[in-house]
Design a protein around this motif. Structure first.
Motif, PDB file in Angstrom:
ATOM      1  N   ASN A  30       0.816  -1.214   0.000  1.00  0.00           N
ATOM      2  CA  ASN A  30       0.000   0.000   0.000  1.00  0.00           C
ATOM      3  C   ASN A  30       0.852   1.268   0.000  1.00  0.00           C
ATOM      4  OD1 ASN A  30      -2.593  -1.110  -0.033  1.00  0.00           O
ATOM      5  ND2 ASN A  30      -2.560  -1.457   2.157  1.00  0.00           N
ATOM      6  N   TYR A  31       1.959   1.231   0.733  1.00  0.00           N
ATOM      7  CA  TYR A  31       2.751   2.447   0.909  1.00  0.00           C
ATOM      8  C   TYR A  31       3.849   2.532  -0.145  1.00  0.00           C
ATOM      9  CZ  TYR A  31       0.725   2.716   5.632  1.00  0.00           C
ATOM     10  OH  TYR A  31      -0.128   2.797   6.695  1.00  0.00           O
ATOM     11  N   MET A  32       3.980   3.733  -0.731  1.00  0.00           N
ATOM     12  CA  MET A  32       5.066   3.961  -1.676  1.00  0.00           C
ATOM     13  C   MET A  32       5.681   5.325  -1.425  1.00  0.00           C
ATOM     14  SD  MET A  32       3.773   2.202  -5.252  1.00  0.00           S
ATOM     15  CE  MET A  32       5.448   2.161  -5.930  1.00  0.00           C
ATOM     16  N   TYR A  33       6.959   5.458  -1.790  1.00  0.00           N
ATOM     17  CA  TYR A  33       7.748   6.642  -1.439  1.00  0.00           C
ATOM     18  C   TYR A  33       8.667   7.039  -2.587  1.00  0.00           C
ATOM     19  CZ  TYR A  33       6.579   4.887   3.221  1.00  0.00           C
ATOM     20  OH  TYR A  33       5.907   4.429   4.323  1.00  0.00           O
ATOM     21  N   TRP A  34       8.957   8.338  -2.653  1.00  0.00           N
ATOM     22  CA  TRP A  34      10.031   8.842  -3.484  1.00  0.00           C
ATOM     23  C   TRP A  34      11.013   9.612  -2.605  1.00  0.00           C
ATOM     24  CZ3 TRP A  34      11.757   7.705  -8.080  1.00  0.00           C
ATOM     25  CH2 TRP A  34      10.894   7.182  -9.048  1.00  0.00           C
ATOM     26  N   SER A  49       2.847   7.946  -0.442  1.00  0.00           N
ATOM     27  CA  SER A  49       1.442   7.588  -0.677  1.00  0.00           C
ATOM     28  C   SER A  49       1.089   6.392   0.184  1.00  0.00           C
ATOM     29  CB  SER A  49       1.241   7.259  -2.160  1.00  0.00           C
ATOM     30  OG  SER A  49      -0.027   6.658  -2.371  1.00  0.00           O
ATOM     31  N   VAL A  50      -0.077   6.447   0.817  1.00  0.00           N
ATOM     32  CA  VAL A  50      -0.505   5.329   1.668  1.00  0.00           C
ATOM     33  C   VAL A  50      -1.510   4.428   0.970  1.00  0.00           C
ATOM     34  CG1 VAL A  50      -0.025   6.645   3.754  1.00  0.00           C
ATOM     35  CG2 VAL A  50      -2.327   6.667   2.795  1.00  0.00           C
ATOM     36  N   GLY A  51      -1.824   4.739  -0.279  1.00  0.00           N
ATOM     37  CA  GLY A  51      -2.720   3.898  -1.049  1.00  0.00           C
ATOM     38  C   GLY A  51      -3.149   4.613  -2.317  1.00  0.00           C
TER      39      GLY A  51
ATOM     40  N   LEU B  92      13.108   6.869  10.725  1.00  0.00           N
ATOM     41  CA  LEU B  92      11.987   6.965  11.655  1.00  0.00           C
ATOM     42  C   LEU B  92      10.697   7.182  10.901  1.00  0.00           C
ATOM     43  CD1 LEU B  92      13.252   9.513  14.342  1.00  0.00           C
ATOM     44  CD2 LEU B  92      13.204   7.031  14.531  1.00  0.00           C
ATOM     45  N   ASP B  93       9.621   6.660  11.474  1.00  0.00           N
ATOM     46  CA  ASP B  93       8.290   6.978  10.979  1.00  0.00           C
ATOM     47  C   ASP B  93       7.801   8.197  11.741  1.00  0.00           C
ATOM     48  OD1 ASP B  93       5.149   5.122  10.668  1.00  0.00           O
ATOM     49  OD2 ASP B  93       5.679   7.211  10.252  1.00  0.00           O
ATOM     50  N   SER B 100       2.353   6.333   7.093  1.00  0.00           N
ATOM     51  CA  SER B 100       3.732   5.952   7.369  1.00  0.00           C
ATOM     52  C   SER B 100       4.652   6.897   6.619  1.00  0.00           C
ATOM     53  CB  SER B 100       3.953   4.493   6.966  1.00  0.00           C
ATOM     54  OG  SER B 100       5.210   4.054   7.397  1.00  0.00           O
ATOM     55  N   LYS B 101       5.121   7.923   7.286  1.00  0.00           N
ATOM     56  CA  LYS B 101       6.009   8.916   6.692  1.00  0.00           C
ATOM     57  C   LYS B 101       7.403   8.663   7.238  1.00  0.00           C
ATOM     58  CE  LYS B 101       6.615  13.947   6.401  1.00  0.00           C
ATOM     59  NZ  LYS B 101       6.052  15.246   6.853  1.00  0.00           N
TER      60      LYS B 101
END
Lengths: 112, 114
Positions: A30-34, A49-51, B92-93, B100-101
């Motif tokens: 579900n989670y994606m990152y740049w 993004s969490v979804g 860290l989150d 979830s950052k």
């Protein structure tokens, strides 16, 4: 199992050009990152993004845009490229339950 | 704003010794903290996650501690080997809700000399 796939691996842009870095994952995360990583530095979060349909700004979002129309894909758009955007860009994904990030191999972008 | 500091930009130790890396954070109370390894030209690879209610976690020659009072995590590699040479990042989150950052420290470049 491909994991997280980023394209292109290398790209040179001229100042003012635009481009999209592609990221896709096949783990149903579900989670994606740049992130971006400048030489000798740590990773800075650009967007995450969490979804599907949900995105949020990270630490350094200016000059970038993202979209998340599907669970698998999370493209990063650079509008009006500037030399300050020269960096290595990493896409990552995670399952909500574990928090462990899986990274792609990176996209090296140079803006001249 | 949230801040993560890894106290050494570079650490150089003798093979066989224990390497200890430090991660300090401010202005947040994370539910967990993670450590990653990054080799040159590659993406980071997950090593360990430690939760706020865990004091210590081990995996083979790796050990992580988490002190939420000091806002600090220590990462140890025992019986270090030249193959352990890499950059190590803590993360860290810092999300305020279920989101979830995850943000990273600047990393410590570890070199193990034979």
């Amino acid at each position: 199992n491909a994991g997280v796939t980023q394209t292109p691996k290398f790209r040179i842009l001229k100042i003012g050009q635009s481009m999209t870095l592609q990221c896709t994952q096949d783990m149903n995360h579900n989670y994606m990152y740049w992130y971006r990583q400048d030489p000798g530095m740590g990773l800075k979060l650009i967007y995450y993004s969490v979804g599907a349909g949900i995105t949020d700004k990270g630490e350094v979002p200016n000059g970038y845009n993202v979209s998340r129309s599907t669970t698998e894909d999370f493209p990063l758009r650079l509008e009006l490229a500037a030399p300050s955007q020269t960096s290595v860009y990493f896409c990552a994904s995670s399952a909500a339950e574990t928090g462990e990030l899986f990274f792609g191999e990176g996209s090296r972008l140079t803006v001249l | 704003s949230q801040k993560i500091e890894q106290n050494s930009e570079a650490l150089n130790i003798q093979e066989g010794k224990t390497a200890t890396l430090t991660c300090n954070y401010t202005n947040y109370s994370p539910a967990y903290l993670q450590w990653y390894r990054q080799d040159p030209g590659r993406g980071p690879v997950f090593l360990l996650l430690i939760r706020e209610n865990e004091k210590e976690k081990r995996k083979e020659r790796l050990k992580v501690t988490f002190d939420t009072t000091l806002k600090q995590s220590l990462f140890h590699i025992t019986a270090s080997q030249p193959a352990d040479s890499a950059t190590y990042l803590c993360a860290l989150d810092v999300g305020y809700s279920s989101a979830s950052k995850i943000i990273f420290g600047s990393g410590t470049r570890l070199s193990i000399r034979p």
